[in-house]
Write a protein that holds these residues in place. Structure first.
Motif, PDB file in Angstrom:
ATOM      1  N   TYR A 124     -10.136 110.103  83.620  1.00 11.75           N
ATOM      2  CA  TYR A 124      -9.954 111.191  82.789  1.00 11.75           C
ATOM      3  C   TYR A 124     -11.285 111.283  81.696  1.00 11.75           C
ATOM      4  O   TYR A 124     -11.754 110.559  81.189  1.00 11.75           O
ATOM      5  CB  TYR A 124      -8.900 110.872  81.507  1.00 11.75           C
ATOM      6  N   GLN A 126     -11.943 112.933  78.773  1.00  9.32           N
ATOM      7  CA  GLN A 126     -11.600 113.033  77.449  1.00  9.32           C
ATOM      8  C   GLN A 126     -10.475 111.839  77.244  1.00  9.32           C
ATOM      9  O   GLN A 126      -9.615 111.740  78.038  1.00  9.32           O
ATOM     10  CB  GLN A 126     -10.998 114.428  77.046  1.00  9.32           C
ATOM     11  N   TYR A 159     -16.529 112.824  78.553  1.00  7.24           N
ATOM     12  CA  TYR A 159     -16.572 114.215  78.309  1.00  7.24           C
ATOM     13  C   TYR A 159     -17.859 114.985  78.268  1.00  7.24           C
ATOM     14  O   TYR A 159     -18.086 116.367  78.261  1.00  7.24           O
ATOM     15  CB  TYR A 159     -15.664 114.640  77.260  1.00  7.24           C
ATOM     16  N   TYR A 188      -7.101 122.885  78.884  1.00  2.00           N
ATOM     17  CA  TYR A 188      -6.818 121.618  79.002  1.00  2.00           C
ATOM     18  C   TYR A 188      -5.483 121.036  78.935  1.00  2.00           C
ATOM     19  O   TYR A 188      -4.583 121.946  78.474  1.00  2.00           O
ATOM     20  CB  TYR A 188      -7.683 121.008  77.741  1.00  2.00           C
ATOM     21  N   HIS A 189      -4.952 119.909  79.327  1.00  2.00           N
ATOM     22  CA  HIS A 189      -3.702 119.526  79.171  1.00  2.00           C
ATOM     23  C   HIS A 189      -3.307 119.468  77.528  1.00  2.00           C
ATOM     24  O   HIS A 189      -4.157 119.162  77.029  1.00  2.00           O
ATOM     25  CB  HIS A 189      -3.345 118.333  80.182  1.00  2.00           C
ATOM     26  N   TYR A 224      -9.222 113.857  71.104  1.00  2.00           N
ATOM     27  CA  TYR A 224      -8.998 114.504  72.215  1.00  2.00           C
ATOM     28  C   TYR A 224      -9.410 116.047  72.152  1.00  2.00           C
ATOM     29  O   TYR A 224     -10.243 116.690  73.098  1.00  2.00           O
ATOM     30  CB  TYR A 224      -7.546 114.487  72.618  1.00  2.00           C
ATOM     31  N   CYS A 228     -12.538 117.958  74.081  1.00  2.00           N
ATOM     32  CA  CYS A 228     -12.226 119.156  74.972  1.00  2.00           C
ATOM     33  C   CYS A 228     -13.164 120.589  74.557  1.00  2.00           C
ATOM     34  O   CYS A 228     -14.022 120.829  75.465  1.00  2.00           O
ATOM     35  CB  CYS A 228     -10.959 119.739  74.682  1.00  2.00           C
ATOM     36  N   THR A 232     -16.477 122.004  76.575  1.00  2.00           N
ATOM     37  CA  THR A 232     -16.386 123.534  76.793  1.00  2.00           C
ATOM     38  C   THR A 232     -17.816 123.991  76.315  1.00  2.00           C
ATOM     39  O   THR A 232     -18.503 124.812  77.077  1.00  2.00           O
ATOM     40  CB  THR A 232     -15.474 124.288  76.114  1.00  2.00           C
ATOM     41  N   PHE A 250      -4.605 125.202  75.844  1.00  2.00           N
ATOM     42  CA  PHE A 250      -3.892 123.924  76.026  1.00  2.00           C
ATOM     43  C   PHE A 250      -2.544 124.334  76.913  1.00  2.00           C
ATOM     44  O   PHE A 250      -1.818 125.198  76.545  1.00  2.00           O
ATOM     45  CB  PHE A 250      -3.747 123.198  74.850  1.00  2.00           C
ATOM     46  N   THR A 283      -9.850 123.801  84.730  1.00  2.00           N
ATOM     47  CA  THR A 283      -9.081 122.731  84.040  1.00  2.00           C
ATOM     48  C   THR A 283      -9.832 121.597  84.000  1.00  2.00           C
ATOM     49  O   THR A 283      -9.469 120.683  84.781  1.00  2.00           O
ATOM     50  CB  THR A 283      -7.648 122.611  84.745  1.00  2.00           C
ATOM     51  N   ALA A 285      -9.633 118.771  82.063  1.00  2.00           N
ATOM     52  CA  ALA A 285      -9.067 117.665  81.868  1.00  2.00           C
ATOM     53  C   ALA A 285      -8.685 117.132  82.858  1.00  2.00           C
ATOM     54  O   ALA A 285      -8.223 115.779  82.851  1.00  2.00           O
ATOM     55  CB  ALA A 285      -7.950 118.020  80.893  1.00  2.00           C
TER      56      ALA A 285
END
Length: 344
Positions: A124, A126, A159, A188-189, A224, A228, A232, A250, A283, A285
């Motif tokens: 992951y 992030q 990240y 992102y999730h 988080y 994110c 970006t 999100f 995407t 994440a």
């Protein structure tokens, strides 16, 4: 000490059978770091409601994206592991936080090979309670119970690592080469807003008010939302994207509590209603394509866009087992194995 690596991804049901999906969802949603409410309330919600209604619907969604070899996330993770293994000189094991192969089996595999110093590698970029943190907590519980002499080192969230940003940006550039798009959406999730506040080590910085993520703070180490936006920003800078040609949203919210906004589905709908005809989406994440990218974004997202007048909907694949990504991970692993720091 003998070193080895445990790559850990999210996980997947064993099959598209509703029973397997129900088992997977039960393990996932009963995690106190995914649905962080008291046990009695989580049990009532998950076992009393969700697991009686959602497995069949989720099974149908998995059927849409399932490959002949199995779950895309599992297959892609296995391909990544195999490629890294071919470039490194120490054992590389693969585990999933939920489902199979589980973390215990991955640690056992390394232990059986004589490994007593493990690099835990959550896949992951992030940090989040429901992703990185839950992996580290469970791995430590298993270490104490089954492998007390084993030592852990953890790869920090990457990240903002220049290598990751470069590979992610290049993957976007390659996919969008020759594509005429009006806007690039970084989806992102999603996580509940309370997760952001719970992860705030200062207990005061994270206000989710549009300014805190840009204000320097030690809270960013576990924030988080900040991470994110920073991913970006760095990718946009690398690609030379102009202001207002990209944005963040999100996805995958659950329940009625406030989650990070803006929501991806509503953002896609809004763009279409405003007259946008050509939208691209990435995407970041996820490093491996999965249900959330292949079905929720590439299928449902495109359907929403077309329903409100959009024409061209371009999805950038996850990094998956791209060779430049494999090269980066292999180098990070070798830096650790030979006592060089994994920079973040």
């Amino acid at each position: 000490m003998s070193k080895g690596v445990l790559l850990v991804n999210l996980g997947s049901p064993d099959s598209t059978d509703p029973k397997d999906v129900k088992r997977y969802l039960g393990e996932f949603l009963m995690d106190e770091r995914v649905i962080d409410v008291p046990y009695w309330a989580r049990t009532l919600l998950v076992k009393g409601i969700v697991l009686n209604t959602r497995p069949k619907k989720s099974a149908e969604a998995y059927k849409k994206i399932w490959w002949e070899e199995g779950s895309p996330l599992i297959v892609l993770s296995e391909r990544l592991q195999a490629k890294i293994d071919s470039l490194t000189s120490i054992p590389i094991a693969l585990s999933m936080r939920y489902g199979n192969p589980d973390i215990l089996s991955g640690l056992q595999e390394l232990n059986d090979k004589g490994v007593d110093e493990v690099l835990l590698f959550p896949l992951y970029p992030q940090f989040a309670m429901a992703t990185t943190e839950t992996i580290l907590v469970l791995a430590e519980e298993l270490r104490q119970k089954h492998f007390p002499d084993m030592k852990f080192t953890t790869v920090p969230p990457f990240y903002n690592h220049p290598d990751y940003i470069r590979v992610l940006a290049e993957s976007i550039s390659e996919r969008l080469e020759g594509v005429d798009f009006q806007h690039l959406l970084f989806s992102y999730h999603g996580v509940p807003e309370r997760h952001i506040r719970k992860s705030d080590v200062t207990k005061s910085h994270c206000k989710i008010d549009g300014t805190c993520c840009q204000s320097p703070s030690v809270a960013h180490q576990f924030c988080y939302r900040h991470q994110c936006f920073e991913t970006t920003r760095l990718v946009a800078e690398y690609l030379g994207l102009k202001e207002n040609t990209y944005s963040v949203s999100f996805q995958s919210r659950l329940g009625f509590d406030p989650w990070l906004q803006p929501y991806t589905d509503r953002t896609i709908e809004r763009f279409g209603k405003q007259g946008m005809k050509k939208l691209a989406i990435v995407t970041p994440a996820f490093v491996s394509d999965c249900l959330e990218t292949l079905e929720e974004i590439a299928m449902e997202g495109e359907e929403i866009f077309h329903e409100v007048g959009g024409k061209e909907f371009t999805v950038v694949p996850c990094l998956n087992d791209r060779q430049d990504w494999v090269n980066v991970l292999s180098r990070w692993i070798d830096e650790w194995a030979f006592k060089k720091p994994v920079k973040a």
